[in-house]
Design a protein around this motif. Structure first.
Motif, mmCIF file in Angstrom:
data_model
loop_
_atom_site.group_PDB
_atom_site.id
_atom_site.type_symbol
_atom_site.label_atom_id
_atom_site.label_comp_id
_atom_site.label_asym_id
_atom_site.label_seq_id
_atom_site.Cartn_x
_atom_site.Cartn_y
_atom_site.Cartn_z
ATOM 1 N N VAL A 203 27.981 20.733 34.216
ATOM 2 C CA VAL A 203 27.882 21.973 34.974
ATOM 3 C C VAL A 203 29.284 22.504 35.237
ATOM 4 N N VAL A 204 29.418 23.816 35.176
ATOM 5 C CA VAL A 204 30.700 24.455 35.428
ATOM 6 C C VAL A 204 30.535 25.485 36.538
ATOM 7 N N LEU A 205 31.652 25.779 37.184
ATOM 8 C CA LEU A 205 31.745 26.825 38.197
ATOM 9 C C LEU A 205 32.590 27.949 37.618
ATOM 10 N N ALA A 206 32.092 29.177 37.703
ATOM 11 C CA ALA A 206 32.797 30.318 37.135
ATOM 12 C C ALA A 206 32.765 31.465 38.140
ATOM 13 N N ASP B 96 23.220 28.852 40.175
ATOM 14 C CA ASP B 96 23.441 29.512 41.456
ATOM 15 C C ASP B 96 24.313 30.759 41.299
ATOM 16 N N VAL B 97 24.218 31.652 42.269
ATOM 17 C CA VAL B 97 25.077 32.831 42.342
ATOM 18 C C VAL B 97 25.354 33.122 43.812
ATOM 19 N N SER C 265 27.229 29.291 38.675
ATOM 20 C CA SER C 265 27.298 27.999 37.987
ATOM 21 C C SER C 265 26.322 27.996 36.823
ATOM 22 N N TYR C 266 26.631 27.161 35.826
ATOM 23 C CA TYR C 266 25.723 27.014 34.692
ATOM 24 C C TYR C 266 26.021 25.715 33.965
ATOM 25 N N SER C 267 25.042 25.264 33.200
ATOM 26 C CA SER C 267 25.212 24.063 32.391
ATOM 27 C C SER C 267 25.625 24.467 30.988
ATOM 28 N N GLY D 184 24.747 21.989 40.845
ATOM 29 C CA GLY D 184 25.396 23.284 40.683
ATOM 30 C C GLY D 184 25.219 24.271 41.810
ATOM 31 N N ARG D 185 24.927 23.809 43.022
ATOM 32 C CA ARG D 185 24.824 24.727 44.160
ATOM 33 C C ARG D 185 26.208 25.029 44.749
#
Length: 393
Positions: free
Chosen positions: A139-142, A112-113, A128-130, A176-177
């Motif tokens: 999954v992480v949030l950046a 997601d972005v 977000s990305y795995s 990851g939304r």
């Protein structure tokens, strides 16, 4: 790890149930005899006449999500790890960052972005990305800052602000939304990673909707932190949460993929348990029945569910002027259903109102600044970006 009696009961229910397959990658097989089945949707909803023309604007390599900048340009994520800045007409694009840490195996990737609500001032972009780490994947949030002169921007100062826990093996159900609430709090979905039990485990973030501050720390007033839950948890008992959005009244809605059947749209309420894997309106892939939500009303039931599935992807609420009859409706992309699905609401109730056959797996749907609908095809269907405008006359 010592399991609670509830988790032990859940584990007993799931003995012999594997995590093979998912509607993310293919339509679920026909339900076994005796399984809970809803009647297929018939009549004007399925295959509804399209009141729009779909114009291809651009093509990408396995796109996953998109968001509009205030000037009408778009940020588009590609599964392999590229984030692209695309002109409003789709004719020019440039890579603003490549996330080398992305693990794109299976359902993983750059996901997601979303822009920070204060983007015009702070230029912050959340995504977000795995990724793989010691003990498995998660999954992480950046976030980063879109910096530079127009036409030469890059995403700088990238930092990881939240990590799903624990890491587990496998390549599915990352979720990851991301969605910002009207008050500026950040909501983030963590799938249960095809592990079933984590959705009910209070100590982990898997199978949960999370509520964070914009720096990634858990919000201080989350409803379950005093009850032994991970401090970020807002709701739990979820499976693979692939869409989350706020309506015009500030209510939070979410959609998730069910198992073999039972895709869901939920009204997300603080501290509530949505029941997975103890209840579901679908069943296990090996044909074993899961009790329906109606059998255990202590769990929050979905407002809409599907069996056969639609394989939902993305969720947004329409507020534009180009399609006035759709104002207040939600739209969901369909993967295995190859559809664009409109959801209508009446208070806290919801229903599928229309289903438009798109002839391709739809990964994402967004509203453009001019009120047009924009959809991204899944990479398996060509990866096109389409602009949907009302038919003339």
């Amino acid at each position: 790890m010592r399991l609670s009696p509830l988790l032990l009961a859940t584990a007993a229910l799931l003995v012999g149930c594997g995590s093979r397959g998912d509607a993310e990658s293919a339509a679920a097989p026909a339900p076994a005899a005796g399984a809970s089945v809803q009647a297929p949707i018939t009549g004007p909803q399925r295959g509804a006449a399209k009141p729009f023309d779909a114009t291809p604007v651009a093509k990408f390599a396995a796109p996953w999500a998109m968001t509009f900048l205030p000037d009408g340009r778009m940020l588009v994520t590609e599964k392999a790890g590229q984030m692209l800045l695309v002109s409003a007409d789709g004719k020019t694009r440039r890579t603003v960052t490549t996330i080398a840490a992305v693990d794109s195996a299976g359902q993983g990737g750059l996901m997601d972005v979303v822009l920070h609500p204060g983007f015009p001032q702070n230029r912050l972009v959340y995504f977000s990305y795995s990724t793989a780490g010691q003990g498995g994947k998660g999954v992480v949030l950046a976030r980063g800052r879109l910096a530079g002169k127009p036409g030469a921007e890059t995403l700088d100062g990238i930092e990881t602000i939240f990590r799903a826990s624990p890491l587990v093996e496998g390549n599915g159900h990352y979720s990851g939304r991301i969605a910002f609430a009207p008050d500026g709090k950040l909501f983030f979905t963590n799938g249960e990673r095809q592990q079933f039990d984590p959705a009910q485990d209070p100590r982990v973030t898997l199978g949960k909707v999370l509520r964070l501050n914009d720096d990634g720390t858990p919000a201080a007033d989350n409803p379950l932190s005093a009850k032994g839950f991970h401090p970020a948890v807002w709701s739990y008992g979820h499976r693979n949460l692939l869409g989350i959005a706020f309506d015009a009244k500030g209510r939070l809605w979410e959609q998730e993929m069910g198992p073999k059947g039972g895709d869901e749209v939920n009204l997300i309420l603080p501290g509530r348990n949505y029941g997975y894997p103890i209840v579901s309106n679908g069943d296990h892939y090996d044909g074993r029945v899961i009790p329906d939500h109606s059998t255990q009303p202590e769990f929050e039931a979905p407002k809409v569910s599907w069996n056969p599935v639609i394989s939902p992807a993305g969720l947004m609420f329409y507020s534009g002027a180009l399609f006035p009859a759709w104002q207040g409706s939600a739209f969901i992309g369909g993967l295995s259903s190859k559809a664009l699905v409109r959801i209508a609401f009446d208070g806290d109730t919801a229903r599928e109102a229309e289903r438009f056959d798109m002839g391709a797996r739809i990964r994402e749907v967004e509203q453009g600044p001019d009120g047009a609908l924009w959809v991204l095809e899944d990479g398996e269907s060509g990866g096109r970006l389409l602009r949907l405008m009302p038919k003339p006359g």
